[in-house]
Write an enzyme that holds these catalytic residues in place. Structure first.
Site, PDB file in Angstrom:
ATOM      1  N   ALA A  76       4.953  49.047  48.212  1.00  0.00           N
ATOM      2  CA  ALA A  76       5.538  47.720  48.467  1.00  0.00           C
ATOM      3  C   ALA A  76       5.045  46.725  47.408  1.00  0.00           C
ATOM      4  CB  ALA A  76       5.226  47.263  49.886  1.00  0.00           C
ATOM      5  N   GLU A 110      12.936  55.530  60.287  1.00  0.00           N
ATOM      6  CA  GLU A 110      14.384  55.347  60.358  1.00  0.00           C
ATOM      7  C   GLU A 110      14.995  56.319  61.358  1.00  0.00           C
ATOM      8  OE1 GLU A 110      16.200  54.703  56.368  1.00  0.00           O
ATOM      9  OE2 GLU A 110      14.110  54.834  55.717  1.00  0.00           O
ATOM     10  N   ASP A 137       9.945  60.644  50.366  1.00  0.00           N
ATOM     11  CA  ASP A 137       9.607  59.274  49.973  1.00  0.00           C
ATOM     12  C   ASP A 137       8.292  59.246  49.191  1.00  0.00           C
ATOM     13  OD1 ASP A 137       9.834  56.199  50.436  1.00  0.00           O
ATOM     14  OD2 ASP A 137       7.848  56.701  51.206  1.00  0.00           O
ATOM     15  N   LYS A 165       7.556  58.426  45.099  1.00  0.00           N
ATOM     16  CA  LYS A 165       6.541  57.461  44.641  1.00  0.00           C
ATOM     17  C   LYS A 165       5.504  58.134  43.743  1.00  0.00           C
ATOM     18  CE  LYS A 165       7.103  54.561  48.768  1.00  0.00           C
ATOM     19  NZ  LYS A 165       6.670  54.404  50.175  1.00  0.00           N
ATOM     20  N   GLY A 225       6.756  47.114  55.097  1.00  0.00           N
ATOM     21  CA  GLY A 225       6.914  45.784  55.672  1.00  0.00           C
ATOM     22  C   GLY A 225       7.894  44.984  54.834  1.00  0.00           C
TER      23      GLY A 225
END
Lengths: 335, 335
Positions: A153, A208, A219, A223, A314
């Site tokens: 994030a 999700e 995911d 990354k 977030g």
């Protein structure tokens, strides 16, 4: 005061959070950086709302939250049915902001760059599959191509590896890069089984409805691939060895806890080698994060070991990374 | 390949460590950044050795380590008796590198900037007393003024606050910024009294012969002042409230340990307020660092809490910050 024209693609949770930060902190951007942002277009999957004089973001938020889609917006605005590539070509903007999860977004990232536009993205697949092509295109044209929010994030691990430690050679990165799996594993430590923990995560909006991207490690693998590109050289996701937490049993977690350990989905990144898999780690390891925290432990030749830890998920936390990149790109475009 | 001319001031432990890294990693800088560094001068307090074609750093290291002073160096080299201000004015260089501990170095930093030279420094007082003047002068002239190694050695907290989190407003920073006091307090936890722990630190080369800068909190105060300048607005060290660890008794430390806590010299930085003082902190707090680690816990409006932790002392660790800045300044000068 310099005005920067933004073209915003994606108006889901992250896109709306970015819009809210741009509204809330208008005075901050003006006073601190001498920047004013004019959002010339907002797009979701149903429509592109485009107004060269600037879209009213407050109204955009109301329309989207009331009707669920921007295509319902007619009043005073031109609403177009353009593909992203078409929109990027038509709309005059300084920075194209991608907060979609379009897996083929690299095509319109490239179109934007070829058109002389900077790109800011929180969307991972373009980087995980086309890092070299995208960063080389941007480099050739001297345009910012920014992707802080794709990893951890807004916690600035991308900026840290990209623009700092420039004299160091990275030797290894170990990281926990997916918050949903940490949530599930933590609930399993409290006695819920995998299915129950996943259901809880979905109820809370942490996982999700289709949780495979998180649970199977994709995911985290995206990354980790991006971290490899930054620290070593460009590779693609296909070269990463990824295993998710779907096979972890309550018994595995319980045994780890008995030994004072904890199970986390750990990414290990070394030159030419990216591995993502559940690992049992000591409770006092910096990797033993909780809640929505992500962490990266970076080992280099000069500095030794350093740790960066912070929110990995977030909405405002992700908007933090996107907006920081928008400011950074604006400052670079300006001088 | 672009050649960058460096003028190196300070040839003590840190300066020599920087020189060694420049030598060792020549191929790395060439291959990764297309940069070659030519060190046109090396200075200690006894002499300035200056050769426009480039000083042989290997020979400089041998002279300094054999004779203790550069003024002993005669063979083939011009050895000058110039003040730093004089040397900055005379010597043609792209980047002036200050790894001295000259408290008045701001005068020659300003001279360098006015002369069109970038500055890289690990020297804290210029920043702690003249931040606004120095960064404004650099800003006006579009020159890099870099100081990563002044806080947390090479751990990139300066770069993190300066070039990242650009959309966030920092609310508070709590940090442990001095490794010598951590060493002393850790030895006291093992039962040594303050004097004994200090003596041990001096024997190991961790504390200086005159340990006041560390023990009285001045060093941490300088660093906390610099963090305030980065996160909020420029202030000077005079505005910081600083108390050292000289009054901490074995009994204080013992009582803290009994409560599961630990005493550390903690810096708290809020807008307009810098405090450095010994504090009792929970053993599981991110501030409870050991050994030569420093840590900063940064709280912002969007991201929430993030932690950066890494070496806060050490020769290669400090060289990491200086050399990263040399590369960063070179890249900015070039493009």
């Amino acid at each position: 005061m310099r005005e920067v024209k933004l073209s915003l693609f994606g108006f889901g949770n992250v896109g709306r959070s970015v819009a809210r930060v741009l509204l809330e902190k208008e005075a901050f951007f003006r006073e601190r950086y001498g920047l004013r942002f004019r959002v010339v277009s907002v797009a979701d999957t149903t429509a592109v709302v485009w107004l060269p004089e600037g879209v009213d973001l407050r109204e955009a938020l109301i329309v989207k939250e009331s009707f669920g889609r921007l295509s319902e917006w007619t009043n005073d605005y031109e609403v177009y049915n353009l593909s992203p590539v078409g929109a990027v070509g038509e709309i005059d903007a300084d920075i194209v902001v991608d907060v979609t999860n379009d897996k083929n977004a690299h095509t319109w990232h490239l179109a934007a760059l070829r058109d002389g536009k900077a790109v800011v993205t929180s969307n991972k697949p373009p980087l995980a599959f086309h890092y070299a092509e995208l960063t080389e295109e941007a480099g050739r044209r001297g345009l910012p191509y920014m992707f802080e929010a794709t990893v951890m994030a807004g916690t600035p691990v991308v900026g840290l590896l990209r623009d700092n430690l420039l004299g160091d050679s990275v030797e290894e990165i170990e990281a926990v890069l997916n918050a949903t799996t940490t949530f599930i594993l933590s609930r399993m430590e409290e006695g819920l089984d995998f299915e129950g923990a996943l259901k809880r995560a979905q109820e809370m909006g942490i996982a999700e409805r289709d949780p495979r991207g998180d649970v199977l490690g994709t995911d985290a693998g995206y990354k980790a691939t991006i971290l490899h590109c930054l620290a070593f050289h460009p590779i693609t996701y296909g070269e990463a060895r990824v295993r998710g937490i779907e096979g972890i049993t309550l018994e595995d977690v319980r045994r780890a806890v008995e030994r004072g350990n904890t199970v986390r989905l750990v990414a290990e990144v070394r030159e030419g080698k990216v591995t993502v898999e559940p690992r049992e780690i000591p409770g006092e390891s910096p990797l033993a994060v909780e809640s929505h925290e992500n962490v990266a432990v970076i080992r280099t030749d000069l500095l030794g070991e350093m740790v960066i830890k912070g929110a990995g998920a977030g909405l405002r936390e992700t908007a933090s990374g996107v907006v920081s990149d928008i400011v950074k790109a604006s400052l670079r475009l300006g001088g």
